[in-house]
Structures are given as C-alpha cells and as structure tokens.
Design a protein around this motif. Sequence first.
Motif, mmCIF file in Angstrom:
data_model
loop_
_atom_site.group_PDB
_atom_site.id
_atom_site.type_symbol
_atom_site.label_atom_id
_atom_site.label_comp_id
_atom_site.label_asym_id
_atom_site.label_seq_id
_atom_site.Cartn_x
_atom_site.Cartn_y
_atom_site.Cartn_z
ATOM 1 N N THR A 191 33.451 23.330 -35.450
ATOM 2 C CA THR A 191 32.205 23.937 -34.966
ATOM 3 C C THR A 191 31.985 25.374 -35.377
ATOM 4 O O THR A 191 30.854 25.856 -35.345
ATOM 5 C CB THR A 191 32.127 23.874 -33.431
ATOM 6 O OG1 THR A 191 33.239 24.590 -32.867
ATOM 7 C CG2 THR A 191 32.152 22.434 -32.947
ATOM 8 N N ARG A 192 33.061 26.110 -35.743
ATOM 9 C CA ARG A 192 32.866 27.503 -36.134
ATOM 10 C C ARG A 192 34.066 28.007 -36.920
ATOM 11 O O ARG A 192 35.179 27.498 -36.781
ATOM 12 C CB ARG A 192 32.648 28.381 -34.906
ATOM 13 C CG ARG A 192 33.828 28.445 -33.954
ATOM 14 C CD ARG A 192 33.535 29.337 -32.773
ATOM 15 N NE ARG A 192 34.544 29.232 -31.740
ATOM 16 C CZ ARG A 192 34.440 29.786 -30.542
ATOM 17 N NH1 ARG A 192 33.366 30.503 -30.244
ATOM 18 N NH2 ARG A 192 35.390 29.643 -29.643
ATOM 19 N N SER A 227 38.464 24.423 -32.403
ATOM 20 C CA SER A 227 37.329 25.333 -32.490
ATOM 21 C C SER A 227 37.301 26.323 -31.342
ATOM 22 O O SER A 227 36.417 27.170 -31.270
ATOM 23 C CB SER A 227 36.022 24.516 -32.497
ATOM 24 O OG SER A 227 35.963 23.679 -33.621
#
Length: 237
Positions: A191-192, A227
């Motif tokens: 996600t990041r 994440s």
Amino acid sequence: MSTVILLRHGKSTANGSGILAGRTPKVNLDETGRGQAEALVERLSVVPLAELLVSPLLRCKQTVGPLAAARSLSKLVEPRLSEVDYGDWTGRELKTLFKEPLWRVVQAHASAAVFPGGEGLAAMQARAVAAVREHDARITAEHGDDAVWLLCSHGDVIKSLLADALGQHLDSFQRIVVDPASISVVRYTETRPFVLRVNDHGGDLAGIVPPKPKPKRGKSKTAASSSDAVVGGTTGK
C-alpha cells in the motif's frame, strides 16, 4: 514488494561545468566519477542484488559498469529512467537559464514546468514512477519480497521518485538533494513505500537488506513486506 536502490550516476564531465547537459550524447564520467563507480563495488558488497536497471545515457552505464562486472549481472536499459528532456535548454549555460521566466516555475511550481521543445517535469515523474513500480512488481514476483535491486539514473529523476515515495507533491521536489554517486533507498509494500536512505554517501548499507522471513502460521506478513509503520519508530537492525 521489494527494495530499490536509487543511484545517481557519478560525477560527469558536465557536472560543475555550468552547462545543462541533459541528454547530450557521450557525456562521460570524469576522473572523480570513475573513482566513485569503482568504489561502489566495495560499498555494496554487503547487499545482494537481484537486477541492475540503468538509464540509456553513457554516464549511467559507466557508473554501474564495475559493479555489473563484479556481480556478473547484465545491465537492463530502461528508457523511462533517462534524464529529463530539457529540449531547447539542453547545452545552454545555467547562468543564462537563470534569467528565463521558466526558471522560477521550475523552482517553485515544478509540476507546471514544461521545457520548450522538451518534456514537462510532471511527465518525467509519471514515466519514471511507472517504470519503477512495474519493475518492482516484476522483480518481486521473480525474486520474492526480500529482493533488492538497483537503478542508476539522474538527479531530477531520482528526486521525483523520492517525492512520490514520500507522498510529497512534485512542487516540493526541489527540497530534496541528490548528489552524484549518492544512494537513496526505497522499500515498496502493498500500500505504500518506505524511504530508508536519502543522498547517502558512505553509510553502512547492511540495514537496507530485508531480513529473511521466518516461517509463521497463518497469513501474517513479514516485517519486510508489511505496509504498517512501526509505532514509536523502528528498533534498528
């Protein structure tokens, strides 16, 4: 997802000349740059590398040459990691470009800057981020979440990649410093991204290598691929 080392090419014959080299062909590493390229072999000795990606420009190929030879790795040329196409600004003196109205736009509102006869900085960031995301997904699929790979590119390109990883607007990317032969490191997750190094010139790089995942029951994620940020900060390695 995997971890990517963002390496700016070593010092070139154009760096410090007062000329915006851009995509001018046959810009070589100077003596300092060649020394920086040789030093990478020892500097990265503790880091296993799955792949090497490189801008098409000669100074980037020369920078990773000794490392590729030492690791018996081929250099995958990725056109989307090339220098900004500065168009009509290419080959001009910086002291004259400083007087152009576009100079202030580049400094303060980079996302709106489009070089005459060339490309815009927003378009540059889009193609570079797309390339890194695509290769990172491919390398992760082929080598696993603990894979580390390296790309060699240019100052503005790497600054734009770091701005994206930090969640910063491109208009803030001039706040990031990326020197010749410096190393920055980003670990991508589902996600990041996490930024592990910026403009590093000689720090211990052992800590960027993700730990091998320990067998666990269920579907819990390893620390390397999670994440989630560590509340209170990491404990180091």
